[in-house]
Design a protein around this motif. Structure first.
Motif, PDB file in Angstrom:
ATOM      1  N   ASP A  28      11.252  21.680 -11.282  1.00  0.00           N
ATOM      2  CA  ASP A  28      12.416  22.516 -10.963  1.00  0.00           C
ATOM      3  C   ASP A  28      13.751  21.811 -11.188  1.00  0.00           C
ATOM      4  O   ASP A  28      14.807  22.405 -10.963  1.00  0.00           O
ATOM      5  CB  ASP A  28      12.339  22.987  -9.511  1.00  0.00           C
ATOM      6  CG  ASP A  28      11.255  24.035  -9.314  1.00  0.00           C
ATOM      7  OD1 ASP A  28      10.943  24.755 -10.287  1.00  0.00           O
ATOM      8  OD2 ASP A  28      10.716  24.129  -8.200  1.00  0.00           O
ATOM      9  N   ASP A  29      13.722  20.574 -11.615  1.00  0.00           N
ATOM     10  CA  ASP A  29      14.973  19.835 -11.792  1.00  0.00           C
ATOM     11  C   ASP A  29      15.796  20.370 -12.960  1.00  0.00           C
ATOM     12  O   ASP A  29      15.255  20.816 -13.977  1.00  0.00           O
ATOM     13  CB  ASP A  29      14.703  18.350 -12.029  1.00  0.00           C
ATOM     14  CG  ASP A  29      14.547  17.569 -10.743  1.00  0.00           C
ATOM     15  OD1 ASP A  29      15.291  17.844  -9.790  1.00  0.00           O
ATOM     16  OD2 ASP A  29      13.678  16.681 -10.689  1.00  0.00           O
ATOM     17  N   VAL A  30      17.113  20.302 -12.780  1.00  0.00           N
ATOM     18  CA  VAL A  30      18.083  20.535 -13.857  1.00  0.00           C
ATOM     19  C   VAL A  30      18.797  19.201 -14.050  1.00  0.00           C
ATOM     20  O   VAL A  30      19.449  18.705 -13.134  1.00  0.00           O
ATOM     21  CB  VAL A  30      19.072  21.651 -13.503  1.00  0.00           C
ATOM     22  CG1 VAL A  30      20.116  21.796 -14.604  1.00  0.00           C
ATOM     23  CG2 VAL A  30      18.336  22.959 -13.267  1.00  0.00           C
ATOM     24  N   VAL A  49      11.046  19.481 -17.138  1.00  0.00           N
ATOM     25  CA  VAL A  49      11.977  20.042 -16.157  1.00  0.00           C
ATOM     26  C   VAL A  49      12.449  21.430 -16.587  1.00  0.00           C
ATOM     27  O   VAL A  49      12.168  21.885 -17.694  1.00  0.00           O
ATOM     28  CB  VAL A  49      13.200  19.106 -15.956  1.00  0.00           C
ATOM     29  CG1 VAL A  49      12.765  17.717 -15.520  1.00  0.00           C
ATOM     30  CG2 VAL A  49      14.044  19.017 -17.220  1.00  0.00           C
ATOM     31  N   ARG A  50      13.182  22.090 -15.699  1.00  0.00           N
ATOM     32  CA  ARG A  50      13.659  23.451 -15.984  1.00  0.00           C
ATOM     33  C   ARG A  50      14.698  23.479 -17.092  1.00  0.00           C
ATOM     34  O   ARG A  50      14.670  24.313 -17.987  1.00  0.00           O
ATOM     35  CB  ARG A  50      14.235  24.063 -14.699  1.00  0.00           C
ATOM     36  CG  ARG A  50      14.657  25.503 -14.858  1.00  0.00           C
ATOM     37  CD  ARG A  50      14.749  26.250 -13.545  1.00  0.00           C
ATOM     38  NE  ARG A  50      15.317  25.511 -12.459  1.00  0.00           N
ATOM     39  CZ  ARG A  50      16.518  25.734 -11.934  1.00  0.00           C
ATOM     40  NH1 ARG A  50      17.294  26.679 -12.440  1.00  0.00           N
ATOM     41  NH2 ARG A  50      16.954  25.036 -10.915  1.00  0.00           N
ATOM     42  N   ARG A  51      15.668  22.537 -17.034  1.00  0.00           N
ATOM     43  CA  ARG A  51      16.730  22.508 -18.053  1.00  0.00           C
ATOM     44  C   ARG A  51      17.267  21.088 -18.183  1.00  0.00           C
ATOM     45  O   ARG A  51      17.339  20.352 -17.195  1.00  0.00           O
ATOM     46  CB  ARG A  51      17.877  23.445 -17.680  1.00  0.00           C
ATOM     47  CG  ARG A  51      18.958  23.541 -18.760  1.00  0.00           C
ATOM     48  CD  ARG A  51      20.065  24.541 -18.431  1.00  0.00           C
ATOM     49  NE  ARG A  51      19.527  25.850 -18.154  1.00  0.00           N
ATOM     50  CZ  ARG A  51      19.558  26.456 -16.948  1.00  0.00           C
ATOM     51  NH1 ARG A  51      20.116  25.860 -15.925  1.00  0.00           N
ATOM     52  NH2 ARG A  51      19.045  27.651 -16.779  1.00  0.00           N
ATOM     53  N   ALA A  94      20.882  13.377 -12.428  1.00  0.00           N
ATOM     54  CA  ALA A  94      21.607  12.872 -13.597  1.00  0.00           C
ATOM     55  C   ALA A  94      20.954  11.581 -14.064  1.00  0.00           C
ATOM     56  O   ALA A  94      20.417  10.819 -13.253  1.00  0.00           O
ATOM     57  CB  ALA A  94      23.070  12.614 -13.250  1.00  0.00           C
ATOM     58  N   VAL A  95      20.997  11.360 -15.375  1.00  0.00           N
ATOM     59  CA  VAL A  95      20.505  10.115 -15.965  1.00  0.00           C
ATOM     60  C   VAL A  95      21.682   9.460 -16.687  1.00  0.00           C
ATOM     61  O   VAL A  95      22.340  10.098 -17.511  1.00  0.00           O
ATOM     62  CB  VAL A  95      19.349  10.385 -16.956  1.00  0.00           C
ATOM     63  CG1 VAL A  95      18.907   9.075 -17.611  1.00  0.00           C
ATOM     64  CG2 VAL A  95      18.181  11.062 -16.261  1.00  0.00           C
ATOM     65  N   CYS A 118      25.222  17.459  -7.591  1.00  0.00           N
ATOM     66  CA  CYS A 118      24.047  16.713  -8.062  1.00  0.00           C
ATOM     67  C   CYS A 118      23.553  15.810  -6.933  1.00  0.00           C
ATOM     68  O   CYS A 118      24.349  15.186  -6.228  1.00  0.00           O
ATOM     69  CB  CYS A 118      24.421  15.893  -9.292  1.00  0.00           C
ATOM     70  SG  CYS A 118      23.027  15.112 -10.101  1.00  0.00           S
ATOM     71  N   ARG A 119      22.237  15.721  -6.765  1.00  0.00           N
ATOM     72  CA  ARG A 119      21.667  14.997  -5.624  1.00  0.00           C
ATOM     73  C   ARG A 119      21.246  13.570  -5.916  1.00  0.00           C
ATOM     74  O   ARG A 119      21.250  12.722  -5.027  1.00  0.00           O
ATOM     75  CB  ARG A 119      20.477  15.781  -5.072  1.00  0.00           C
ATOM     76  CG  ARG A 119      20.866  17.163  -4.558  1.00  0.00           C
ATOM     77  CD  ARG A 119      19.755  17.823  -3.791  1.00  0.00           C
ATOM     78  NE  ARG A 119      18.613  18.182  -4.609  1.00  0.00           N
ATOM     79  CZ  ARG A 119      18.424  19.365  -5.187  1.00  0.00           C
ATOM     80  NH1 ARG A 119      19.322  20.303  -5.044  1.00  0.00           N
ATOM     81  NH2 ARG A 119      17.345  19.611  -5.893  1.00  0.00           N
ATOM     82  N   ARG A 120      20.834  13.279  -7.163  1.00  0.00           N
ATOM     83  CA  ARG A 120      20.331  11.940  -7.473  1.00  0.00           C
ATOM     84  C   ARG A 120      20.837  11.483  -8.842  1.00  0.00           C
ATOM     85  O   ARG A 120      21.052  12.297  -9.729  1.00  0.00           O
ATOM     86  CB  ARG A 120      18.795  11.923  -7.486  1.00  0.00           C
ATOM     87  CG  ARG A 120      18.174  12.161  -6.124  1.00  0.00           C
ATOM     88  CD  ARG A 120      16.651  12.204  -6.200  1.00  0.00           C
ATOM     89  NE  ARG A 120      16.223  13.336  -7.018  1.00  0.00           N
ATOM     90  CZ  ARG A 120      15.183  13.321  -7.845  1.00  0.00           C
ATOM     91  NH1 ARG A 120      14.439  12.245  -7.972  1.00  0.00           N
ATOM     92  NH2 ARG A 120      14.862  14.391  -8.539  1.00  0.00           N
ATOM     93  N   LEU A 121      20.974  10.160  -8.972  1.00  0.00           N
ATOM     94  CA  LEU A 121      21.390   9.546 -10.229  1.00  0.00           C
ATOM     95  C   LEU A 121      20.415   8.426 -10.564  1.00  0.00           C
ATOM     96  O   LEU A 121      20.215   7.509  -9.754  1.00  0.00           O
ATOM     97  CB  LEU A 121      22.812   8.986 -10.107  1.00  0.00           C
ATOM     98  CG  LEU A 121      23.324   8.111 -11.252  1.00  0.00           C
ATOM     99  CD1 LEU A 121      23.370   8.879 -12.567  1.00  0.00           C
ATOM    100  CD2 LEU A 121      24.694   7.533 -10.908  1.00  0.00           C
ATOM    101  N   VAL A 122      19.806   8.499 -11.749  1.00  0.00           N
ATOM    102  CA  VAL A 122      18.937   7.433 -12.243  1.00  0.00           C
ATOM    103  C   VAL A 122      19.756   6.650 -13.267  1.00  0.00           C
ATOM    104  O   VAL A 122      20.210   7.218 -14.264  1.00  0.00           O
ATOM    105  CB  VAL A 122      17.659   8.003 -12.902  1.00  0.00           C
ATOM    106  CG1 VAL A 122      16.735   6.865 -13.316  1.00  0.00           C
ATOM    107  CG2 VAL A 122      16.945   8.964 -11.958  1.00  0.00           C
ATOM    108  N   THR A 123      19.953   5.355 -13.008  1.00  0.00           N
ATOM    109  CA  THR A 123      20.906   4.609 -13.828  1.00  0.00           C
ATOM    110  C   THR A 123      20.601   3.121 -13.905  1.00  0.00           C
ATOM    111  O   THR A 123      19.957   2.559 -13.021  1.00  0.00           O
ATOM    112  CB  THR A 123      22.339   4.808 -13.282  1.00  0.00           C
ATOM    113  OG1 THR A 123      23.274   4.200 -14.161  1.00  0.00           O
ATOM    114  CG2 THR A 123      22.490   4.239 -11.882  1.00  0.00           C
ATOM    115  N   ASN A 124      21.099   2.508 -14.969  1.00  0.00           N
ATOM    116  CA  ASN A 124      21.119   1.054 -15.081  1.00  0.00           C
ATOM    117  C   ASN A 124      22.573   0.562 -15.161  1.00  0.00           C
ATOM    118  O   ASN A 124      22.819  -0.600 -15.434  1.00  0.00           O
ATOM    119  CB  ASN A 124      20.339   0.584 -16.315  1.00  0.00           C
ATOM    120  CG  ASN A 124      20.929   1.106 -17.618  1.00  0.00           C
ATOM    121  OD1 ASN A 124      21.918   1.837 -17.619  1.00  0.00           O
ATOM    122  ND2 ASN A 124      20.316   0.766 -18.735  1.00  0.00           N
TER     123      ASN A 124
END
Length: 200
Positions: A28-30, A49-51, A94-95, A118-124
């Motif tokens: 269900d993630d966008v 994911v959804r979009r 978000a990535v 936006c609830r979460r951020l995946v990042t380096n």
């Protein structure tokens, strides 16, 4: 060598990095993939994911990969600088895989992602090497009495030194995600010595 040349030496990322990102998403993630490059990750995300909004400012790169997008009707490619693009309000994750991201840009991305819900951020981008997941909804303030590493939503990272006798493996290895760190207070022009945060 400018930042874009430096980053091209490191991109695309290794499969372990991509697998870590993919493990963070649900059906269900966008997702917005900021600095999506050749859409290698965005196409994998679109299968799960959804979009996916893939934002890439390099026009030549986007033009080269457009023919590959037909199998991905839920992948929207936006050829623009993500720092100025109006983020959609349905984002859940978000990535940002961009080790050359400056601290100011990181703070801007975080602020704008929070404003978009936006609830979460995946990042380096914050630590520059390892990939992490940042909970954008938390508001744990920096605690000057807590010894150990902290990482702030402004992009600053630091270590609050404990008394030598109180150093433990936990205080050296544990990292706490915070807001309103000493750098934030200094940027705001407040004397940190007079600032005592309310620790949530």
């Amino acid at each position: 060598m400018d930042a874009i040349d430096w980053e091209s030496m490191w991109a695309p990322y290794d499969d372990e990095t991509y697998q870590y990102v993919l493990a963070q998403v649900g059906a269900d993630d966008v997702v917005v993939d900021i600095g999506a490059g050749d859409l290698r990750l965005a196409r994998q995300l679109a299968q799960m994911v959804r979009r996916v909004y893939a934002v890439e400012r390099n026009c030549d790169l986007v033009q080269r990969v457009l023919p590959l997008l037909e199998p991905y009707p839920n992948l929207v490619v936006i050829n623009v600088d993500a720092l100025v693009w109006q983020l959609p309000d349905d984002l859940t994750l978000a990535v940002l895989l961009m080790r050359h991201c400056t601290r100011d840009h990181f703070a801007t991305y975080v602020k704008r992602l929070k404003q978009a819900g936006c609830r979460r951020l995946v990042t380096n981008a914050r630590w520059k090497m390892g990939v992490e997941v940042i909970d954008l909804g938390h508001n744990r303030r920096y605690d000057p009495d807590r010894a150990g590493w902290y990482a702030c939503h402004c992009g600053a990272i630091g270590f609050t030194a404990p008394e030598f006798a109180s150093i433990t493996a936990h205080s050296v290895n544990d990292i706490v995600d915070v807001v309103l760190c000493p750098d934030c207070i200094l940027q705001a022009g407040i004397d940190y010595g007079e600032y005592r945060p309310c620790v949530a």
